[in-house]
Design a protein around this motif. Structure first.
Motif, PDB file in Angstrom:
ATOM      1  N   ASN A  69      45.847  40.455  39.499  1.00 25.36           N
ATOM      2  CA  ASN A  69      45.821  40.213  40.943  1.00 25.36           C
ATOM      3  C   ASN A  69      45.639  38.713  41.231  1.00 25.36           C
ATOM      4  OD1 ASN A  69      45.268  40.722  43.502  1.00 25.36           O
ATOM      5  ND2 ASN A  69      43.032  40.907  43.351  1.00 25.36           N
ATOM      6  N   PHE A  70      46.692  38.310  41.485  1.00 21.96           N
ATOM      7  CA  PHE A  70      46.659  36.747  41.908  1.00 21.96           C
ATOM      8  C   PHE A  70      46.069  36.302  42.900  1.00 21.96           C
ATOM      9  CE2 PHE A  70      50.060  37.726  38.668  1.00 21.96           C
ATOM     10  CZ  PHE A  70      49.578  36.823  37.579  1.00 21.96           C
ATOM     11  N   VAL A  71      45.144  35.277  43.078  1.00 16.47           N
ATOM     12  CA  VAL A  71      44.851  34.534  44.089  1.00 16.47           C
ATOM     13  C   VAL A  71      45.072  33.202  44.102  1.00 16.47           C
ATOM     14  CG1 VAL A  71      42.889  36.408  44.045  1.00 16.47           C
ATOM     15  CG2 VAL A  71      42.277  34.089  42.977  1.00 16.47           C
ATOM     16  N   GLU A  72      44.815  32.366  45.237  1.00 16.46           N
ATOM     17  CA  GLU A  72      45.342  31.078  45.546  1.00 16.46           C
ATOM     18  C   GLU A  72      44.204  30.252  44.611  1.00 16.46           C
ATOM     19  OE1 GLU A  72      47.486  29.944  47.320  1.00 16.46           O
ATOM     20  OE2 GLU A  72      48.136  31.880  48.056  1.00 16.46           O
ATOM     21  N   PRO A  73      44.653  29.156  44.485  1.00 18.71           N
ATOM     22  CA  PRO A  73      43.972  28.267  43.413  1.00 18.71           C
ATOM     23  C   PRO A  73      42.374  27.996  43.838  1.00 18.71           C
ATOM     24  CG  PRO A  73      45.978  27.320  43.642  1.00 18.71           C
ATOM     25  CD  PRO A  73      46.092  28.377  44.725  1.00 18.71           C
ATOM     26  N   GLU A  74      42.064  28.104  45.331  1.00 14.94           N
ATOM     27  CA  GLU A  74      41.000  27.657  45.706  1.00 14.94           C
ATOM     28  C   GLU A  74      40.043  28.687  45.484  1.00 14.94           C
ATOM     29  OE1 GLU A  74      43.548  27.732  47.675  1.00 14.94           O
ATOM     30  OE2 GLU A  74      43.998  25.514  47.584  1.00 14.94           O
ATOM     31  N   ASP A  75      40.662  30.062  45.462  1.00 16.87           N
ATOM     32  CA  ASP A  75      39.773  31.379  45.286  1.00 16.87           C
ATOM     33  C   ASP A  75      39.502  31.393  43.738  1.00 16.87           C
ATOM     34  OD1 ASP A  75      39.751  32.094  48.056  1.00 16.87           O
ATOM     35  OD2 ASP A  75      41.587  33.151  47.686  1.00 16.87           O
ATOM     36  N   ALA A  76      40.512  31.019  42.842  1.00 17.86           N
ATOM     37  CA  ALA A  76      40.318  30.947  41.514  1.00 17.86           C
ATOM     38  C   ALA A  76      39.070  29.826  41.170  1.00 17.86           C
ATOM     39  CB  ALA A  76      41.424  30.672  40.895  1.00 17.86           C
ATOM     40  N   GLU A  77      39.194  28.774  41.822  1.00 20.86           N
ATOM     41  CA  GLU A  77      38.099  27.812  41.491  1.00 20.86           C
ATOM     42  C   GLU A  77      36.624  28.469  41.775  1.00 20.86           C
ATOM     43  OE1 GLU A  77      36.648  24.199  40.406  1.00 20.86           O
ATOM     44  OE2 GLU A  77      38.669  24.974  40.595  1.00 20.86           O
ATOM     45  N   ASN A  78      36.520  29.150  42.940  1.00 28.13           N
ATOM     46  CA  ASN A  78      35.306  29.696  43.196  1.00 28.13           C
ATOM     47  C   ASN A  78      34.932  31.001  42.226  1.00 28.13           C
ATOM     48  OD1 ASN A  78      35.075  28.393  45.512  1.00 28.13           O
ATOM     49  ND2 ASN A  78      35.990  30.055  46.899  1.00 28.13           N
ATOM     50  N   ALA A  79      35.947  31.730  41.689  1.00 25.39           N
ATOM     51  CA  ALA A  79      35.456  32.507  40.434  1.00 25.39           C
ATOM     52  C   ALA A  79      35.247  31.829  39.105  1.00 25.39           C
ATOM     53  CB  ALA A  79      36.921  33.519  40.254  1.00 25.39           C
ATOM     54  N   ALA A  80      35.851  30.861  38.980  1.00 24.42           N
ATOM     55  CA  ALA A  80      35.279  30.088  37.872  1.00 24.42           C
ATOM     56  C   ALA A  80      33.693  29.624  37.930  1.00 24.42           C
ATOM     57  CB  ALA A  80      36.291  28.850  37.649  1.00 24.42           C
ATOM     58  N   LEU A  81      33.395  29.427  39.101  1.00 28.13           N
ATOM     59  CA  LEU A  81      31.948  28.987  39.337  1.00 28.13           C
ATOM     60  C   LEU A  81      30.884  29.901  39.336  1.00 28.13           C
ATOM     61  CD1 LEU A  81      32.700  26.261  42.076  1.00 28.13           C
ATOM     62  CD2 LEU A  81      32.412  25.757  39.587  1.00 28.13           C
ATOM     63  N   ARG A  82      31.544  31.304  39.270  1.00 29.51           N
ATOM     64  CA  ARG A  82      30.544  32.435  39.475  1.00 29.51           C
ATOM     65  C   ARG A  82      29.720  32.708  38.197  1.00 29.51           C
ATOM     66  NH1 ARG A  82      34.023  37.253  41.516  1.00 29.51           N
ATOM     67  NH2 ARG A  82      35.759  36.059  41.976  1.00 29.51           N
TER      68      ARG A  82
ATOM     69  N   CYS B  24      44.807  35.008  38.198  1.00 32.56           N
ATOM     70  CA  CYS B  24      44.354  36.279  38.358  1.00 32.56           C
ATOM     71  C   CYS B  24      42.753  36.225  37.915  1.00 32.56           C
ATOM     72  CB  CYS B  24      45.060  37.045  37.049  1.00 32.56           C
ATOM     73  SG  CYS B  24      44.285  38.708  37.063  1.00 32.56           S
ATOM     74  N   THR B  25      42.223  36.765  38.790  1.00 35.60           N
ATOM     75  CA  THR B  25      40.581  36.708  39.033  1.00 35.60           C
ATOM     76  C   THR B  25      39.986  38.043  38.515  1.00 35.60           C
ATOM     77  OG1 THR B  25      40.530  36.803  41.021  1.00 35.60           O
ATOM     78  CG2 THR B  25      40.295  34.864  40.346  1.00 35.60           C
ATOM     79  N   LEU B  26      40.879  39.056  37.981  1.00 38.42           N
ATOM     80  CA  LEU B  26      40.207  40.280  37.245  1.00 38.42           C
ATOM     81  C   LEU B  26      39.777  40.068  36.126  1.00 38.42           C
ATOM     82  CD1 LEU B  26      43.195  42.877  38.196  1.00 38.42           C
ATOM     83  CD2 LEU B  26      41.122  42.523  39.414  1.00 38.42           C
ATOM     84  N   PRO B  27      38.776  41.096  35.335  1.00 39.63           N
ATOM     85  CA  PRO B  27      38.093  41.082  34.174  1.00 39.63           C
ATOM     86  C   PRO B  27      38.981  40.638  33.158  1.00 39.63           C
ATOM     87  CG  PRO B  27      37.100  42.606  35.436  1.00 39.63           C
ATOM     88  CD  PRO B  27      38.272  42.318  36.304  1.00 39.63           C
ATOM     89  N   VAL B  28      38.608  39.989  32.110  1.00 44.14           N
ATOM     90  CA  VAL B  28      39.202  39.894  30.890  1.00 44.14           C
ATOM     91  C   VAL B  28      39.809  41.250  30.307  1.00 44.14           C
ATOM     92  CG1 VAL B  28      39.148  39.186  28.625  1.00 44.14           C
ATOM     93  CG2 VAL B  28      38.157  37.694  30.233  1.00 44.14           C
ATOM     94  N   ARG B  29      41.104  41.255  29.754  1.00 43.06           N
ATOM     95  CA  ARG B  29      41.701  42.306  29.511  1.00 43.06           C
ATOM     96  C   ARG B  29      41.708  43.532  30.347  1.00 43.06           C
ATOM     97  NH1 ARG B  29      38.924  40.225  24.772  1.00 43.06           N
ATOM     98  NH2 ARG B  29      40.470  39.291  23.125  1.00 43.06           N
ATOM     99  N   HIS B  30      41.832  43.267  31.701  1.00 36.53           N
ATOM    100  CA  HIS B  30      41.796  44.426  32.513  1.00 36.53           C
ATOM    101  C   HIS B  30      43.227  45.309  32.346  1.00 36.53           C
ATOM    102  CE1 HIS B  30      45.046  42.248  34.793  1.00 36.53           C
ATOM    103  NE2 HIS B  30      44.601  41.279  34.382  1.00 36.53           N
ATOM    104  N   PRO B  31      42.951  46.578  32.781  1.00 31.54           N
ATOM    105  CA  PRO B  31      44.182  47.387  32.828  1.00 31.54           C
ATOM    106  C   PRO B  31      44.901  47.131  33.807  1.00 31.54           C
ATOM    107  CG  PRO B  31      42.339  48.678  33.836  1.00 31.54           C
ATOM    108  CD  PRO B  31      41.781  47.099  33.193  1.00 31.54           C
TER     109      PRO B  31
ATOM    110  N   GLY C 280      34.954  34.384  32.103  1.00 29.58           N
ATOM    111  CA  GLY C 280      34.920  35.834  31.742  1.00 29.58           C
ATOM    112  C   GLY C 280      35.880  36.430  32.596  1.00 29.58           C
ATOM    113  N   TRP C 281      36.844  35.857  33.378  1.00 32.01           N
ATOM    114  CA  TRP C 281      37.956  36.443  34.021  1.00 32.01           C
ATOM    115  C   TRP C 281      39.349  36.092  33.277  1.00 32.01           C
ATOM    116  CZ3 TRP C 281      35.412  39.224  37.419  1.00 32.01           C
ATOM    117  CH2 TRP C 281      34.143  38.811  37.877  1.00 32.01           C
ATOM    118  N   CYS C 282      40.362  36.909  33.788  1.00 27.69           N
ATOM    119  CA  CYS C 282      41.414  36.996  33.190  1.00 27.69           C
ATOM    120  C   CYS C 282      42.046  35.773  33.145  1.00 27.69           C
ATOM    121  CB  CYS C 282      42.743  37.887  33.975  1.00 27.69           C
ATOM    122  SG  CYS C 282      44.152  37.813  33.465  1.00 27.69           S
ATOM    123  N   GLY C 283      42.429  34.872  34.256  1.00 29.41           N
ATOM    124  CA  GLY C 283      42.783  33.529  34.331  1.00 29.41           C
ATOM    125  C   GLY C 283      44.218  33.106  33.973  1.00 29.41           C
TER     126      GLY C 283
END
Length: 77
Positions: free
Chosen positions: A64-77, A53-60, A40-43
């Protein structure tokens, strides 16, 4: 002879359709991390850095880009 379609040198002028800019939406290539997007994140991925980017899909606004490890955590949420 139609003067609108010929230049002073006699070569054809581009038509208005040829002069129109291309649709930027159809030519813009994005790369998306599917695991992040499925959560459900931008990706969107910033290719030079590999950050995601781990902001919500279709965010205005901008991503907001984060490190790959942080993106991995967002994918698991």
């Amino acid at each position: 002879m139609n003067s609108q379609n010929q230049s002073a040198s006699g070569s054809p002028q581009p038509t208005s359709r040829e002069e129109a800019p291309q649709d930027q939406g159809s030519t813009h290539v994005t790369h998306v991390r599917e695991d992040v997007a499925m959560a459900g994140w931008c990706g969107n991925v910033h290719l030079p850095t590999g950050r995601t980017c781990t902001l919500p899909v279709r965010h205005p606004g901008s991503c907001n880009f984060v490190e790959p490890e942080d993106a991995e955590n967002a994918a698991l949420r």
